[in-house]
Design an enzyme around this catalytic site. Structure first.
Site, PDB file in Angstrom:
ATOM      1  CG  ASP A 248      50.854  43.825  24.891  1.00 11.79           C
ATOM      2  OD1 ASP A 248      50.208  43.104  23.838  1.00 11.79           O
ATOM      3  OD2 ASP A 248      51.632  44.775  24.660  1.00 11.79           O
TER       4      ASP A 248
ATOM      5  CB  SER B 103      36.908  42.164  10.725  1.00 16.12           C
ATOM      6  OG  SER B 103      36.278  43.231   9.845  1.00 16.12           O
TER       7      SER B 103
ATOM      8  CE1 TYR C  85      40.638  46.132  12.669  1.00 15.86           C
ATOM      9  CE2 TYR C  85      39.301  45.358  10.836  1.00 15.86           C
ATOM     10  CZ  TYR C  85      39.249  45.466  12.293  1.00 15.86           C
ATOM     11  OH  TYR C  85      38.190  45.192  12.784  1.00 15.86           O
TER      12      TYR C  85
ATOM     13  CE  LYS D  66      40.242  41.954  12.940  1.00 18.68           C
ATOM     14  NZ  LYS D  66      40.357  41.553  14.310  1.00 18.68           N
TER      15      LYS D  66
HETATM   16  N1  LIG Z   1      33.616  47.505  16.447  1.00 17.22           N
HETATM   17  C1  LIG Z   1      33.794  47.033  14.979  1.00 17.22           C
HETATM   18  O1  LIG Z   1      33.072  47.347  14.142  1.00 17.22           O
HETATM   19  C2  LIG Z   1      34.451  45.602  14.524  1.00 17.22           C
HETATM   20  C3  LIG Z   1      35.310  45.038  15.392  1.00 17.22           C
HETATM   21  N2  LIG Z   1      35.850  43.882  15.251  1.00 17.22           N
HETATM   22  C4  LIG Z   1      36.915  43.267  16.130  1.00 17.22           C
HETATM   23  O2  LIG Z   1      36.473  42.968  17.233  1.00 17.22           O
HETATM   24  C5  LIG Z   1      37.413  43.057  18.223  1.00 17.22           C
HETATM   25  C6  LIG Z   1      37.059  43.683  19.316  1.00 17.22           C
HETATM   26  O3  LIG Z   1      36.788  44.740  19.220  1.00 17.22           O
HETATM   27  P1  LIG Z   1      35.871  46.102  19.578  1.00 17.22           P
HETATM   28  O4  LIG Z   1      35.001  45.560  20.832  1.00 17.22           O
HETATM   29  O5  LIG Z   1      35.280  46.705  18.695  1.00 17.22           O
HETATM   30  O6  LIG Z   1      37.110  47.187  20.200  1.00 17.22           O
HETATM   31  P2  LIG Z   1      37.179  47.811  21.516  1.00 17.22           P
HETATM   32  O7  LIG Z   1      38.212  48.872  21.296  1.00 17.22           O
HETATM   33  O8  LIG Z   1      35.979  48.223  22.430  1.00 17.22           O
HETATM   34  O9  LIG Z   1      37.951  46.791  22.449  1.00 17.22           O
HETATM   35  C7  LIG Z   1      39.198  46.199  22.200  1.00 17.22           C
HETATM   36  C8  LIG Z   1      40.085  45.877  23.300  1.00 17.22           C
HETATM   37  O10 LIG Z   1      41.176  45.328  23.116  1.00 17.22           O
HETATM   38  C9  LIG Z   1      42.076  45.858  23.993  1.00 17.22           C
HETATM   39  N3  LIG Z   1      43.405  45.721  23.412  1.00 17.22           N
HETATM   40  C10 LIG Z   1      44.123  46.358  22.300  1.00 17.22           C
HETATM   41  N4  LIG Z   1      45.494  46.075  22.177  1.00 17.22           N
HETATM   42  C11 LIG Z   1      45.717  45.065  23.070  1.00 17.22           C
HETATM   43  C12 LIG Z   1      46.585  44.243  23.460  1.00 17.22           C
HETATM   44  N5  LIG Z   1      47.951  44.267  22.683  1.00 17.22           N
HETATM   45  N6  LIG Z   1      46.673  43.386  24.148  1.00 17.22           N
HETATM   46  C13 LIG Z   1      45.421  43.312  25.185  1.00 17.22           C
HETATM   47  N7  LIG Z   1      44.315  43.884  24.659  1.00 17.22           N
HETATM   48  C14 LIG Z   1      44.507  45.033  23.834  1.00 17.22           C
HETATM   49  C15 LIG Z   1      41.830  47.247  24.226  1.00 17.22           C
HETATM   50  O11 LIG Z   1      42.231  47.927  25.010  1.00 17.22           O
HETATM   51  C16 LIG Z   1      40.365  47.261  24.362  1.00 17.22           C
HETATM   52  O12 LIG Z   1      39.987  46.965  25.628  1.00 17.22           O
HETATM   53  C17 LIG Z   1      38.661  43.565  17.596  1.00 17.22           C
HETATM   54  O13 LIG Z   1      39.490  42.327  16.920  1.00 17.22           O
HETATM   55  C18 LIG Z   1      38.053  44.219  16.157  1.00 17.22           C
HETATM   56  O14 LIG Z   1      39.171  44.193  15.231  1.00 17.22           O
HETATM   57  C19 LIG Z   1      35.480  43.297  13.836  1.00 17.22           C
HETATM   58  C20 LIG Z   1      34.649  43.751  13.365  1.00 17.22           C
HETATM   59  C21 LIG Z   1      33.806  44.931  13.610  1.00 17.22           C
HETATM   60  C1  LIG Z   2      35.237  50.859   5.350  1.00 21.75           C
HETATM   61  C2  LIG Z   2      36.005  49.444   5.587  1.00 21.75           C
HETATM   62  C3  LIG Z   2      35.225  48.322   5.250  1.00 21.75           C
HETATM   63  C4  LIG Z   2      35.964  47.231   6.175  1.00 21.75           C
HETATM   64  C5  LIG Z   2      35.096  46.082   6.326  1.00 21.75           C
HETATM   65  C6  LIG Z   2      33.779  46.145   7.192  1.00 21.75           C
HETATM   66  C7  LIG Z   2      33.658  46.270   8.533  1.00 21.75           C
HETATM   67  C8  LIG Z   2      34.822  45.981   9.325  1.00 21.75           C
HETATM   68  C9  LIG Z   2      34.841  46.659  10.447  1.00 21.75           C
HETATM   69  C10 LIG Z   2      35.761  46.381  11.367  1.00 21.75           C
HETATM   70  O1  LIG Z   2      36.100  45.120  11.536  1.00 21.75           O
HETATM   71  C11 LIG Z   2      36.102  47.396  12.469  1.00 21.75           C
HETATM   72  C12 LIG Z   2      36.038  48.685  12.058  1.00 21.75           C
HETATM   73  C13 LIG Z   2      36.958  49.423  11.352  1.00 21.75           C
HETATM   74  C14 LIG Z   2      37.797  48.759  10.253  1.00 21.75           C
HETATM   75  C15 LIG Z   2      38.096  49.664   9.165  1.00 21.75           C
HETATM   76  C16 LIG Z   2      38.644  49.747   8.108  1.00 21.75           C
HETATM   77  C17 LIG Z   2      39.317  48.355   7.844  1.00 21.75           C
HETATM   78  C18 LIG Z   2      40.116  48.548   6.262  1.00 21.75           C
HETATM   79  C19 LIG Z   2      39.576  47.694   5.169  1.00 21.75           C
HETATM   80  C20 LIG Z   2      39.919  47.827   3.880  1.00 21.75           C
HETATM   81  O2  LIG Z   2      39.950  48.877   3.443  1.00 21.75           O
HETATM   82  O3  LIG Z   2      40.587  47.087   3.015  1.00 21.75           O
END
Ligand SMILES: NC(=O)C1=CN([C@@H]2O[C@H](COP(=O)(O)OP(=O)(O)OC[C@H]3O[C@@H](n4cnc5c(N)ncnc54)[C@H](O)[C@@H]3O)[C@@H](O)[C@H]2O)C=CC1
Ligand SMILES: CCCCC/C=C\C=C\C(=O)C/C=C\C/C=C\CCCC(=O)O
Length: 304
Positions: free
Chosen positions: A66, A137, A154, A158
């Site tokens: 974690d 992000s 969030y 970030k």
């Molecule tokens: N999917 C999207 O639209 C975007 C995602 N991101 C970022 O990318 C990263 C990866 O996200 P995704 O692949 O989209 O999500 P995902 O949900 O597919 O993968 C995230 C993983 O992190 C793990 N996790 C959560 N809490 C944890 C903890 N305390 N310790 C260890 N592992 C933990 C989850 O179990 C999961 O396997 C995140 O930091 C997210 O904020 C950034 C921009 C866009």
């Molecule tokens: C509508 C929210 C736009 C946030 C920026 C664009 C894309 C980011 C995607 C992610 O990082 C992952 C998905 C969800 C984030 C959701 C909301 C973030 C809140 C941002 C805000 O309102 O300030």
């Protein structure tokens, strides 16, 4: 030349699925050994078994850890070092959805990244080499898209990650000379992963309202390799559909200089408002550009 992946050992947090799984796969394909961690043990074990079949048991392991827990971090690093070798690449990727509350968002995606980063500086520093790639992000660069204060945790997390990443090139003693460690960040637009699907079940809603498609995990994965290839300390790459990676400028330094210049020019002109707004800063920026253009034109005329 880029940072060498082949033969190096990497840790990827949140690697059971989504971006983390893709990063793990790509690093393995490029010849690294990878320890990926997650709190989702069931999916983690399945991913481990799939990846071990493809890349060999000696090259990839899953560790339950974690990112909010210091002891988990230490045992993750110890296990990776013991089974795979000295760790040279850390991908701080683990994350959760914005709707799960600001404190959990900050604990996992900001404090978790901080814990990993400072442990990495300590451990990688001993070997005088390493790279930290923080998965931020677009919400780390811009804010308030959703107009909902409930999801701002969030954005808080970030933005903090971007601040940490951008501190690297200027930190003294320079991380590179003292520890041999650089950091960069990836800032993806929305991408099709479970995190996003749990937040917004119908992704076409985002595509319709933003008039922009969501990214695939493959597109985001590729950008990790590009970042390692460029190897630019402190860089924060915006990942947006159908455009090249954008090395997003640090607004602070550019806009700070322009704003101060605007204030200085107004003061010299005898006008001192309480506050300067953006129209004034932009107008002064345009004025400075015109002045530089004419100075350049005159110099050119004089030289030739
Ligand atoms: N999917 C999207 O639209 C975007 C995602 N991101 C970022 O990318 C990263 C990866 O996200 P995704 O692949 O989209 O999500 P995902 O949900 O597919 O993968 C995230 C993983 O992190 C793990 N996790 C959560 N809490 C944890 C903890 N305390 N310790 C260890 N592992 C933990 C989850 O179990 C999961 O396997 C995140 O930091 C997210 O904020 C950034 C921009 C866009
Ligand atoms: C509508 C929210 C736009 C946030 C920026 C664009 C894309 C980011 C995607 C992610 O990082 C992952 C998905 C969800 C984030 C959701 C909301 C973030 C809140 C941002 C805000 O309102 O300030």
């Amino acid at each position: 030349m880029g940072y060498q992946i082949q033969g190096n050992v990497a840790i990827v947090t949140g690697g059971s699925q989504g971006f983390g799984k893709e990063f793990t796969k790509l690093l393995l394909k490029k010849g690294a050994k990878v320890a990926f961690s997650d709190i989702n043990v069931e999916v983690g074990r399945q991913t481990e078994s799939d990846l071990q079949k493809e890349f060999g048991k000696e090259n990839v392991i899953f560790v339950r850890a974690d990112v909010t827990n210091d002891e988990d971090w230490t045992s993750l690093w110890d296990e990776a070092e013991m089974k795979l070798g000295a760790v040279a690449i850390l991908v701080n990727n683990a994350g959760i959805g914005a709707s799960l509350g600001w404190e959990r968002n900050v604990d996992i995606m900001l404090k978790g990244v901080g814990k990993g980063t400072f442990l990495a500086l300590d451990r990688m520093g001993k070997n005088m080499s390493g790279r930290i790639i923080n998965i931020a992000s677009i919400a780390g660069i811009a804010s308030g898209f959703t107009s909902k204060i409930e999801v701002s945790g969030y954005t808080m997390a970030k933005h903090g990650v971007i601040g940490l990443t951008r501190s690297f090139p200027r930190a003294r003693p320079a991380p590179f000379s003292k520890y041999g460690v650089k950091a960069y960040a990836l800032c993806p637009w929305f991408a099709d992963t479970q995190l996003l699907r749990e937040e917004i079940s119908d992704l076409s809603k985002i595509e319709r309202s933003t008039k922009t498609r969501v990214l695939t995990v493959e597109e985001v994965g590729k950008s990790l390799l590009t970042a390692l290839e460029k190897d630019k300390d402190g860089a924060c790459y915006l990942i947006f559909p159908d455009v090249p990676l954008i090395d997003f400028p640090n607004c602070n330094e550019n806009l700070f200089a322009l704003s101060v210049a605007a204030g200085w020019i107004l003061k010299k002109a005898g006008y001192e408002p309480d506050v300067i707004g953006w129209p004034v800063v932009l107008a002064v920026g345009a004025l400075l550009l015109i002045i530089f253009y004419y100075i350049f034109a005159i110099l050119k005329f004089m030289v030739w």
